[in-house]
Design a protein around this motif. Structure first.
Motif, PDB file in Angstrom:
ATOM      1  N   UNK A 107       0.862  -1.185   0.000  1.00 28.73           N
ATOM      2  CA  UNK A 107       0.000   0.000   0.000  1.00 28.73           C
ATOM      3  C   UNK A 107       0.894   1.229   0.000  1.00 28.73           C
ATOM      4  N   UNK A 108       0.305   2.377  -0.313  1.00 29.27           N
ATOM      5  CA  UNK A 108       1.086   3.617  -0.353  1.00 29.27           C
ATOM      6  C   UNK A 108       1.658   3.917   1.031  1.00 29.27           C
ATOM      7  N   UNK A 109       2.832   4.544   1.105  1.00 24.16           N
ATOM      8  CA  UNK A 109       3.391   4.916   2.414  1.00 24.16           C
ATOM      9  C   UNK A 109       2.413   5.781   3.201  1.00 24.16           C
ATOM     10  N   UNK A 110       2.476   5.680   4.504  1.00 27.37           N
ATOM     11  CA  UNK A 110       1.575   6.432   5.378  1.00 27.37           C
ATOM     12  C   UNK A 110       1.689   7.932   5.121  1.00 27.37           C
ATOM     13  N   UNK A 111       0.533   8.577   5.002  1.00 28.40           N
ATOM     14  CA  UNK A 111       0.520  10.031   4.839  1.00 28.40           C
ATOM     15  C   UNK A 111       0.773  10.509   3.432  1.00 28.40           C
ATOM     16  N   UNK A 112       0.723   9.596   2.445  1.00 24.82           N
ATOM     17  CA  UNK A 112       0.952   9.991   1.053  1.00 24.82           C
ATOM     18  C   UNK A 112      -0.263   9.571   0.220  1.00 24.82           C
ATOM     19  N   UNK A 113      -1.029  10.535  -0.283  1.00 25.38           N
ATOM     20  CA  UNK A 113      -2.240  10.192  -1.022  1.00 25.38           C
ATOM     21  C   UNK A 113      -1.939   9.765  -2.460  1.00 25.38           C
ATOM     22  N   UNK A 114      -2.737   8.832  -2.964  1.00 27.90           N
ATOM     23  CA  UNK A 114      -2.744   8.506  -4.390  1.00 27.90           C
ATOM     24  C   UNK A 114      -3.855   9.318  -5.048  1.00 27.90           C
ATOM     25  N   UNK A 115      -3.630   9.763  -6.253  1.00 24.51           N
ATOM     26  CA  UNK A 115      -4.682  10.388  -7.045  1.00 24.51           C
ATOM     27  C   UNK A 115      -4.877   9.535  -8.296  1.00 24.51           C
ATOM     28  N   UNK A 116      -6.000   8.846  -8.357  1.00 33.03           N
ATOM     29  CA  UNK A 116      -6.263   7.914  -9.451  1.00 33.03           C
ATOM     30  C   UNK A 116      -7.535   8.333 -10.173  1.00 33.03           C
ATOM     31  N   UNK A 117      -7.699   7.908 -11.453  1.00 32.25           N
ATOM     32  CA  UNK A 117      -8.931   8.237 -12.173  1.00 32.25           C
ATOM     33  C   UNK A 117     -10.152   7.634 -11.467  1.00 32.25           C
ATOM     34  N   UNK A 118     -11.316   8.307 -11.483  1.00 36.17           N
ATOM     35  CA  UNK A 118     -11.561   9.589 -12.158  1.00 36.17           C
ATOM     36  C   UNK A 118     -11.209  10.818 -11.317  1.00 36.17           C
ATOM     37  N   UNK A 119     -10.948  10.622 -10.010  1.00 35.23           N
ATOM     38  CA  UNK A 119     -10.684  11.757  -9.131  1.00 35.23           C
ATOM     39  C   UNK A 119      -9.445  12.547  -9.489  1.00 35.23           C
ATOM     40  N   UNK A 120      -8.490  11.900 -10.154  1.00 37.86           N
ATOM     41  CA  UNK A 120      -7.254  12.586 -10.517  1.00 37.86           C
ATOM     42  C   UNK A 120      -7.493  13.725 -11.508  1.00 37.86           C
ATOM     43  N   UNK A 121      -8.639  13.699 -12.196  1.00 38.73           N
ATOM     44  CA  UNK A 121      -8.959  14.801 -13.123  1.00 38.73           C
ATOM     45  C   UNK A 121      -9.086  16.109 -12.354  1.00 38.73           C
ATOM     46  N   UNK A 138      14.368  21.170  11.718  1.00 38.70           N
ATOM     47  CA  UNK A 138      14.727  20.406  12.920  1.00 38.70           C
ATOM     48  C   UNK A 138      13.936  19.110  13.068  1.00 38.70           C
ATOM     49  N   UNK A 139      12.718  19.054  12.514  1.00 39.11           N
ATOM     50  CA  UNK A 139      11.857  17.898  12.785  1.00 39.11           C
ATOM     51  C   UNK A 139      11.288  17.205  11.552  1.00 39.11           C
ATOM     52  N   UNK A 140      11.181  17.894  10.414  1.00 43.99           N
ATOM     53  CA  UNK A 140      10.306  17.399   9.358  1.00 43.99           C
ATOM     54  C   UNK A 140      11.000  16.956   8.072  1.00 43.99           C
ATOM     55  N   UNK A 194       7.579  16.365   3.787  1.00 47.39           N
ATOM     56  CA  UNK A 194       7.791  16.727   5.191  1.00 47.39           C
ATOM     57  C   UNK A 194       7.304  15.579   6.072  1.00 47.39           C
ATOM     58  N   UNK A 195       8.128  15.203   7.028  1.00 44.62           N
ATOM     59  CA  UNK A 195       7.758  14.120   7.932  1.00 44.62           C
ATOM     60  C   UNK A 195       6.875  14.705   9.024  1.00 44.62           C
ATOM     61  N   UNK A 196       5.552  14.689   8.774  1.00 47.08           N
ATOM     62  CA  UNK A 196       4.594  15.246   9.710  1.00 47.08           C
ATOM     63  C   UNK A 196       3.621  14.160  10.154  1.00 47.08           C
ATOM     64  N   UNK A 197       2.839  14.459  11.190  1.00 50.83           N
ATOM     65  CA  UNK A 197       1.796  13.528  11.616  1.00 50.83           C
ATOM     66  C   UNK A 197       0.650  13.626  10.620  1.00 50.83           C
ATOM     67  N   UNK A 254      -0.014  16.160   4.632  1.00 46.03           N
ATOM     68  CA  UNK A 254       0.540  14.927   4.090  1.00 46.03           C
ATOM     69  C   UNK A 254       2.061  14.950   4.132  1.00 46.03           C
ATOM     70  N   UNK A 255       2.645  13.776   4.081  1.00 46.67           N
ATOM     71  CA  UNK A 255       4.108  13.685   4.058  1.00 46.67           C
ATOM     72  C   UNK A 255       4.657  13.929   2.656  1.00 46.67           C
ATOM     73  N   UNK A 256       3.835  13.677   1.659  1.00 44.69           N
ATOM     74  CA  UNK A 256       4.146  14.135   0.295  1.00 44.69           C
ATOM     75  C   UNK A 256       3.027  15.089  -0.084  1.00 44.69           C
ATOM     76  N   UNK A 257       3.340  16.384  -0.077  1.00 43.20           N
ATOM     77  CA  UNK A 257       2.339  17.397  -0.373  1.00 43.20           C
ATOM     78  C   UNK A 257       2.577  17.957  -1.762  1.00 43.20           C
ATOM     79  N   UNK A 258       1.506  18.279  -2.432  1.00 46.08           N
ATOM     80  CA  UNK A 258       1.595  18.795  -3.795  1.00 46.08           C
ATOM     81  C   UNK A 258       1.399  20.312  -3.769  1.00 46.08           C
TER      82      UNK A 258
END
Length: 423
Positions: free
Chosen positions: A8-22, A66-68, A116-119, A125-129
């Motif tokens: 599964x995708x790493x924690x805190x990283x969203x997938x954007x897949x069709x049709x929502x990726x539009x 320092x943290x992220x 960023x390594x955040x909660x 998200x840890x991978x933010x766009x």
């Protein structure tokens, strides 16, 4: 029985897949559109850089550094970091490629993932766009206003209107040192814990950004930068506000605003959407007059922003709105037989060459299954071609909204469809 992946995708990283990726694509491109209309050229940045770039550029006292940060040694035992923000990387590229030696201001825009390594939570998200712009080399209040207005236009162009722009000034070298000393004296007279005292000595402004209720209560009467601006910094800020008013960009002054990065000076701003709960910021930025010199370049000023694609999507949802068309294609081809498929493959290629999005029913499925696939594709029109149609050199054109179907000559199919889509 549905088979599930063991990954599964790493924690805190969203997938954007069709049709929502539009919607993701529409938001990203919509936020960039206003920048391109203002002459900002595209810049593509490395996803990781030398760790020292961010330590120096972002600020060693920030939570980001320092943290992220995602920091690790590469195979050459060099310390590298996945980029947590865009401005420092842009500065490095501008210096390295000598863009600051040409026409000023250097105006660039970019989009992509930052790390960023955040909660993890909604909107964090840890991978933010992000979409970002930077205007480097000219200190002009009108340019500050342009950058802010571009962000405002980007959000409004997507249909958002439930946000507010908060703006302040963080002063400059003519008043920031005196204010820092004043704030430091105030903070060190408070019963702060050891870590917060250490932060107050390193960068006292960061303490005003502390979210803990007890710290906020203690700092409620802290001196504010906006009340201690020099005449030049005050005049600069007033001109920025004047330009925003002339441009019709609504704003509120927030004197307690502290951004999460150390390099900001003078104009600083944030776009806030209360429909998002705790993670209410959908974008922000400011001026960073000492950053280029700090990274080894000329002492040139700059201003920019970073807008959150993920959070903008959440803001649209909060307002009951959406952006983008989830349809995969505009035309769906249904061939009835091998000869028909051979011909429809060519027709699809001709339509694509004319700028029309086309898909076909592959795999030899029956009429019922093919029409279901056409419906799921979101296409406006379906082309149905069988042996009889081939013999008559025609094709059936079905309007998926009304159910109306008519026969059109095959040689005219590109023109008819383009005209129908335009209508």
């Amino acid at each position: 029985m549905t088979k599930t992946s063991s990954f599964s995708a790493p924690k805190g990283i969203p997938d954007y897949v069709p049709p929502g990726s539009a919607e993701f694509v529409a938001v990203r491109d919509g936020l960039l559109r206003a920048a391109r209309l203002a002459g900002y050229g595209h810049i593509e940045l490395p996803v990781f850089e030398d760790t020292g770039l961010f330590a120096r550029g972002v600020g060693e006292s920030t939570d980001v550094v320092t943290k992220e940060m995602y920091t690790f040694p590469d195979r050459g035992d060099r310390s590298v970091t996945l980029r947590p923000e865009g401005t420092a990387g842009v500065m490095r590229a501008v210096i390295e490629h000598g863009l600051d030696r040409g026409q000023l201001p250097v105006k660039v825009c970019y989009a992509g993932p930052f790390f960023r390594y955040e909660r993890p939570q909604a909107g964090r998200y840890r991978q933010l766009q992000q979409v970002g712009i930077e205007a480097i080399g000219v200190d002009d209040p009108a340019l500050d206003a342009e950058v802010i207005a571009i962000a405002d236009a980007g959000f409004r162009g997507l249909g958002l209107d439930g946000f507010r722009l908060e703006v302040t000034s963080l002063g400059d070298e003519t008043c920031r040192p005196q204010y820092r000393e004043l704030l430091q004296d105030f903070l060190l007279g408070l019963p702060l814990d050891e870590e917060t005292k250490r932060r107050a000595q390193l960068n006292p402004l960061r303490v005003l950004d502390d979210k803990r209720p007890e710290v906020r209560e203690m700092t409620a009467n802290a001196p504010l930068m906006i009340d201690h601006l020099s005449e030049s910094a005050k005049a600069h800020f007033e001109q920025v506000l004047g330009h925003l008013e002339a441009l019709g960009v609504p704003y509120v002054v927030n004197p307690r605003m502290v951004r999460g990065l150390d390099y900001y000076t003078k104009t600083t701003f944030e776009f806030v959407h209360d429909g998002l709960g705790a993670q209410s910021g959908i974008g922000g930025g400011g001026r960073y007059d000492g950053l280029m010199a700090e990274l080894g370049g000329q002492p040139l000023s700059g201003i920019g922003f970073g807008l959150g694609v993920d959070r903008t999507m959440l803001a649209l949802t909060a307002e009951g709105k959406s952006a983008g068309n989830p349809a995969r294609c505009e035309v769906f081809g249904v061939p009835l037989g091998d000869a028909a498929k051979q011909r429809l493959v060519v027709v699809a290629a001709q339509l694509r060459a004319a700028g029309v999005r086309v898909d076909l029913a592959y795999g030899g499925r029956g009429v019922k299954g093919a029409m279901k696939a056409a419906d799921r594709s979101g296409a406006k029109f379906t082309l149905v071609l069988g042996d009889r149609d081939l013999a008559e050199n025609t094709v059936g054109l079905k309007d998926m909204a009304t159910g109306d179907q008519r026969q059109i000559p095959l040689p005219e199919v590109v023109g008819v469809i383009r005209e129908s889509l335009a209508g």
